[in-house]
Design an enzyme around this catalytic site. Structure first.
Site, PDB file in Angstrom:
ATOM      1  N   GLU A  99      -2.836  10.084  -1.167  1.00  0.00           N
ATOM      2  CA  GLU A  99      -4.078   9.317  -1.080  1.00  0.00           C
ATOM      3  C   GLU A  99      -4.460   9.057   0.367  1.00  0.00           C
ATOM      4  OE1 GLU A  99      -6.692   5.771  -0.797  1.00  0.00           O
ATOM      5  OE2 GLU A  99      -4.681   5.971   0.008  1.00  0.00           O
ATOM      6  N   GLU A 100      -3.462   8.778   1.213  1.00  0.00           N
ATOM      7  CA  GLU A 100      -3.748   8.265   2.553  1.00  0.00           C
ATOM      8  C   GLU A 100      -4.435   9.272   3.471  1.00  0.00           C
ATOM      9  OE1 GLU A 100      -3.851   5.351   3.196  1.00  0.00           O
ATOM     10  OE2 GLU A 100      -2.282   4.193   2.242  1.00  0.00           O
ATOM     11  N   HIS A 127      -1.238  -0.700   6.415  1.00  0.00           N
ATOM     12  CA  HIS A 127      -1.069   0.443   7.336  1.00  0.00           C
ATOM     13  C   HIS A 127      -0.276   0.109   8.590  1.00  0.00           C
ATOM     14  CE1 HIS A 127      -4.822   2.843   5.720  1.00  0.00           C
ATOM     15  NE2 HIS A 127      -3.984   2.492   4.766  1.00  0.00           N
ATOM     16  N   ASP A 169       0.850  -1.200   0.000  1.00  0.00           N
ATOM     17  CA  ASP A 169       0.000   0.000   0.000  1.00  0.00           C
ATOM     18  C   ASP A 169       0.881   1.244   0.000  1.00  0.00           C
ATOM     19  OD1 ASP A 169      -2.115   1.730   0.150  1.00  0.00           O
ATOM     20  OD2 ASP A 169      -2.567   1.328   2.253  1.00  0.00           O
TER      21      ASP A 169
END
Lengths: 453, 453
Positions: free
Chosen positions: A318-319, A419, A284
């Protein structure tokens, strides 16, 4: 006779498409470089939160990488991004319980403010989710530390469904607790894993607040806390210094191959370059960014000259803000380009199983028909097309009425790492990563060759 | 009206099947125990070569496990198995080359004899495979150490295809080298990995010999050796004490749920309990054995009462003799049972993608039609049915004209671990393993409910 001729044309074309798609797949596992690029992103740069020097380094690295690869144009698209800093290691400690004192494995949630140096102390109350909390009288919540403990659902076979069923506790739980007078929030990590590694992620309070400190805690810590709460009153202490700084500079990194015939028709492949500030942002979404570059490379290695413009976009932020996706949308509103197809890879670098897809109602039927045709061509790979959410970065493009797709990899392992400190390069398999790029390249090829409606 | 009624019957039935299959899948990831059983096999017992005390312990463990689970009958089926021992750590050393002296990372190949205490020493010659070696005059081979260096093919998308293209070097290469007068053989590990861990496996000389010592060497060792050979003459020394002992006792462990209506019609699900003597035999094939037990458990948890007899078989000695599969075949020839379907899981514990299938010509068409019906029912899982090899242990059942199937998991990582010290429990993901069992249970359910032709 005519019919035979017609049929042989169709079959000839079909087998040419199948040959090209086979070539794209074989090139990916034999000549692909995505794995090497990912190694650099993960091992030489590391995690890459918006505003961090690592994200600047990753921006630089991928910009010059695409330049060196010789794409027709490579440029940076700048925007302002939220700048959050974790600060020193958080403390979340049970200071009074039947089970004694013990520390909980914790990570502050992204975009939240810490407690400051003195910390906060209060009684812990457990809730099973937002609905339960919203029904509780504020008097029961005021001055307390709210502990959200609904576990990750095991039954859904696609773990993204489980994630969707649980992530509201992290995204919106702390804000609701704050509105009801809580002084801090603890959230059971949203993960399929049962260890004690905390999984962070964004938590959203809106512009107005009120703001409280909020932490993800590891599943074993959550179980221990829940056990102590069963036996009696629990008092905890939280201390952290996370904070929002003024917005920082961020950049989407964009590389493209210009279309020979319809250069104003744009096909986007993208992932996001930023990551959370733990682990290495491997699945990710280092995976999605290197796959996006690889898609262009595979088409070039196969000797394919696109009619339409194929654009790899490594989105920023994005996060914890999605500003990169919004910046690209703003850009597209000002050009005469047609954004006909966008594919996002932001679900990990595992073996591809197909794609999700969505669009505005206007063309949904047409896209469905087109995807059914492609499904037949792609039959031997077993790719499926599932109507559903595409991706955070490309979602803003929806009003352009294009086809939006999300790569759908095997989901079983993804939320073990997501994450957390466990999202590292060694969790990615070279062939699985490369095959994801090949799957995307195959769709790009078909869309370029035949258009999308 | 009649048509409508007929349709609603079909759809009613279809949705009942879909509900049951969904339940089997959800039970597997929520209540499955296969992962815990695998942990015991890998961590408390360890690798399990035929004739070893570990295989006896695994036989015992799984026998009592199935007894405790309360299957209708559980029994041991005994047979004699080859008993090979590796002996002390092998030495494979380059003693003379332009690059100096260096050790190669090596494992003796299974069922081969070592050199004895004095070892053998000779010049190394490299060949690209059996075909090249077979064309060489014996005079060039005599007294030499033959090094088979054809690498694992990267292009096939299913790595079992790559394995099939390369494994002849390990299985038959040393015997051919021996026939041509070689004194030892080195074989590049048959693996998709590029590290220096050697991957062992069976090598077959026939009854007559001649026999020579033979070793798998790690890929990096193979590259180093090949490099030294490019630069000049290479002399190597090999020493090992591996040997065949007299045949030992072995047992298939069998548990079954007796059919209520057609008890003499047998549906087999199986894997093999033995493993090579390195690593923990986690993917190969601890996974297949615990999945086979799990299939029976899932059907029971779902409350399904089979009409036919469902039998889990944990075969012995697949790796270096396949005597367990032969013993079961011999048993079936003496009973009045009909072996209508056998499914083997021996391709790892990764996410299921479908099944291979085969049969005698007699019923191939009928089975193909039946599988097409099932494919529709299983559509949402994306399982594919690919005509091809089923499994070593169930292959002997072919003359019974039943349907033979092999579970087809994602193959990308399997040969990174296969037959090496890397095949350990931590490489297996709980959900992926359990979903493999659910896929098999779904086929068993459909075959039990509707028969296979």
């Amino acid at each position: 006779m005519l019919l035979t001729f017609f049929n042989s044309c169709i079959f000839g074309q079909l087998s040419e498409d199948k040959r090209m798609i086979r070539q794209l797949h074989e090139l990916s596992v034999t000549k692909g470089k995505a794995y090497d690029w990912l190694e650099f992103l993960c091992k030489d740069i590391g995690h890459r939160l918006s505003g961090s020097p690592q994200l600047a380094a990753a921006t630089n690295y991928t910009y010059y990488l695409m330049k060196e690869l010789g794409f027709d144009s490579v440029w940076l698209q700048s925007c302002k991004v939220p700048h959050w800093e974790r600060g020193p290691k958080e403390i979340v400690r049970v200071t009074g319980s039947v089970e004694g004192q013990f520390d909980l494995s914790a990570l502050a949630l992204g975009n939240t403010w810490g407690t400051g140096p003195n910390g906060v102390s209060g009684e812990v109350i457990a809730v099973y989710g937002l609905e339960q909390l919203s029904k509780m009288p504020d008097s029961l919540v005021k001055g307390k530390i709210v502990f959200f403990n609904r576990p990750f659902a095991e039954a859904p076979l696609n773990t993204f469904e489980s994630y969707g069923m649980t992530v509201d506790q992290r995204g919106g739980g702390p804000a609701l607790a704050a509105k009801k007078g809580a002084i801090a929030a603890l959230v059971r990590s949203v993960t399929s894993s049962n260890d004690d590694i905390p999984h962070t992620g964004g938590s959203w309070f809106g512009e107005e607040g009120p703001f409280i400190a909020a932490y993800a805690i590891g599943c074993q810590s959550a179980d221990r806390l829940a056990h102590a709460l069963k036996l009696g009153k629990v008092v905890a202490y939280c201390q952290s210094d996370s904070r929002m700084l003024p917005d920082a500079d961020g950049w989407n990194v964009i590389g493209e191959i210009r279309g020979s015939k319809y250069p104003e028709e744009i096909i986007v492949v993208g992932g996001h370059l930023d990551s959370w500030d733990v682990g290495e942002g491997a699945h990710d979404d280092g995976a999605g960014t290197v796959q996006s570059i690889e898609v262009l490379q595979l088409l070039r290695l196969a000797g394919y000259k696109p009619q339409r413009t194929i654009r790899a976009i490594l989105f920023t932020n994005e996060e914890n803000g999605a500003r990169g996706g919004k910046a690209y949308k703003t850009f597209t509103d000002k050009t005469n380009e047609k954004q006909i197809l966008a594919i996002e890879s932001d679900a990990g670098g595992h073996s591809p199983q197909g794609f999700t897809w969505e669009s505005t109602d206007k063309y949904e039927g047409k896209y469905r028909d087109r995807l059914m045709q492609w499904k037949n061509i792609l039959d031997e790979y077993g790719y499926r097309f599932i109507f559903g959410y595409s991706g955070v970065d490309i979602e803003p493009l929806k009003p352009h009425h294009g086809l939006l797709m999300g790569l759908l990899p095997d989901s079983q392992r993804y939320f073990d790492y997501h994450h957390s400190a466990k999202d590292t390069f060694d969790k990615v398999n070279r062939r699985e990563l490369e095959l994801g790029a090949a799957a995307m390249a195959s769709i790009v090829y078909l869309a370029d060759r035949y258009g999308i409606r």
